[in-house]
Design an enzyme around this catalytic site. Sequence first.
Site, short mmCIF file in Angstrom:
data_model
loop_
_atom_site.label_atom_id
_atom_site.label_comp_id
_atom_site.label_asym_id
_atom_site.label_seq_id
_atom_site.Cartn_x
_atom_site.Cartn_y
_atom_site.Cartn_z
N THR A 185 -3.44 -3.51 -13.83
CA THR A 185 -3.34 -4.35 -12.41
C THR A 185 -4.49 -5.03 -12.45
O THR A 185 -5.49 -4.33 -12.53
CB THR A 185 -2.62 -3.57 -11.35
OG1 THR A 185 -3.57 -2.61 -10.97
CG2 THR A 185 -1.29 -3.01 -11.88
N LYS A 437 1.32 -10.09 11.07
CA LYS A 437 1.78 -9.40 12.09
C LYS A 437 1.47 -10.04 13.34
O LYS A 437 0.60 -9.81 14.12
CB LYS A 437 1.62 -8.07 12.03
CG LYS A 437 2.14 -7.49 10.94
CD LYS A 437 1.88 -5.90 10.52
CE LYS A 437 2.32 -5.62 9.00
NZ LYS A 437 1.42 -5.75 7.94
N TRP A 442 7.13 -10.37 12.34
CA TRP A 442 6.23 -10.73 10.93
C TRP A 442 6.50 -12.28 10.78
O TRP A 442 7.63 -12.85 10.97
CB TRP A 442 7.24 -9.75 9.98
CG TRP A 442 6.55 -8.59 9.84
CD1 TRP A 442 6.00 -7.62 10.83
CD2 TRP A 442 6.88 -7.68 8.87
NE1 TRP A 442 5.74 -6.57 10.19
CE2 TRP A 442 6.42 -6.16 9.09
CE3 TRP A 442 7.58 -7.57 7.71
CZ2 TRP A 442 6.33 -5.13 8.51
CZ3 TRP A 442 7.62 -6.43 6.57
CH2 TRP A 442 7.11 -5.37 7.11
#
Length: 542
Positions: A185, A437, A442
């Site tokens: 990754t 936030k 959100w």
Amino acid sequence: MHGLMQDWPLLCHRIIDHAAMIHGGREVVTRSVEGPIHRTTYSEIRQRSLQVAQRLDRDGIKLGDRVATIAWNTWRHLEAWYGIMGIGAICHTVNPRLFPEQIAWIINHAEDRMVMTDLTFVPILEKIASQLPSVERFIILTDAAHMPQTTLKNAVAYEEWIAEADGNFQWKTFDENTAAAMCYTSGTTGDPKGVLYSHRSNVLHALMANNGDALGTTTKDTMLPVVPLFHANSWGIAFSAPSMGTKLVMPGPKLDGASVYELLSTEKVTHTAGVPTVWLMLLQYMEKEKKTLPDLRMVVCGGSAMPRAMIKAFTDMGIEARHAWGMTEMSPLGTTCSLQPQFTSLPREKQLDVLQTQGFPPFMVEMKITDDAGKELPRDGKTFGRLKVRGPAVAGRYFRVDSDILDEDGYFDTGDVATLDGYGYMRITDRSKDVIKSGGEWISSIDLENLAVGHPKVAEAAVIGVYHPKWDERPLLIVQLKPDATCTRDEILQFMDGKIAKWWMPDDIVFVEAIPHTATGKILKTALRDQFSNYRLPTAAA
Ligand code: AMP
């Protein structure tokens, strides 16, 4: 009682055997690193993969050993890919766009015994070679005529190296759960993590990719994977295309709009796949040069959210824009977006709403959304939560990391935040770490970015949360304009106004020359957060 069917292990090299036997004359066309267009066939690729396998075997590469490739999409890379896997060694595709220190870290963590690389990357590797104790030999993917002078250990030109083997060799046989490939990754947070695919998971993933609602190519199609083999297995295309006998066009090192266009056009490509930035370059080129692509039927776009404006631009040309979502840990396909029958008679704008979602999973990918405590949330298309997945091509743990990464039901937390609806369509709202936030609520950075790039003068947009004394965080929109375009902050705000909830509107807009990207083409939000860490919003004084 066991069934009485044959034991036929799902092994990756069986795919190239099938391609050579049934579709042996089908072409693989490459823009070579050396420059000219190169043409070969599945039959020749199989033969030369056997030479690779035989040569590796002679060099003492054994079951489970790691062999790295740091290379563009070319026919040689494909041969190396099947050759390495065909003796039970592990093809470790390394992303050359990572920083040299990250490349060294990954090679050392994987303990790669050999590195196969293109001419392009010889200088980078020479700089870090002294830090790579496990690497015994470098194979340069070129011929003797182009072989550079190099200090790389035991360096040899690939063509000379495989010429020492005649290909009269049998693939090795082993269990289908044997490791076949690995990919790290990108490690935007913490160290990169190694995902270790098995032969079985790769073959099953190829079947998923072949699904008509996914990549779904056939013997009549031509696929150009712009997405590199080192980006999560080129989304499975290096397996799925040969398994279907689909002609492949490999773009080599040139991924700019003009070069990709040229190959799409001259090779009459019907399907192509890549990240949004690649399509942005292609669309800009086509718009400027007034070009068309009459043979192209489908553009698969994933890795980051595909903006609505891009889907519209392709569909206006009669090309299906197929949004895909996935991740390295999923081999990588998770969902693809095609219109299910209940949507085909909807008005165009409503269809675009559907096409903008990340789509639905194929058989063998299971999904759920949960809250932070792990409680499953409703599939109502509105509630969003942590997206979790399981299936035979999803990682169960990382290479050489002991900790468990699955919940008690065997689901892997993707780190994405999403909604699911009753038809199975998934919509990514954000990366859990990128969501803004604001006052406990959100705001989706992706939704704001998608909206902003709908403005005709905006080339690319990124949204980050910036400190606000009252709301904790508020959205800052960072815009890269199209070449030669001029535009004001208010023009863009006016364009966005009314299309989203008032409290989602960005508190400010800044213009930048270029938006930074990660090694896999995603917007590099960490760099933007650093760059704007002290940014004071005009609303902060209020
Ligand atoms: P990688 O493992 O580098 O392919 O990155 C996987 C991550 O990329 C996912 O977890 C998502 O956050 C993001 N991603 C991939 N495809 C999409 C998409 N179509 N829309 C939004 N985000 C995406």
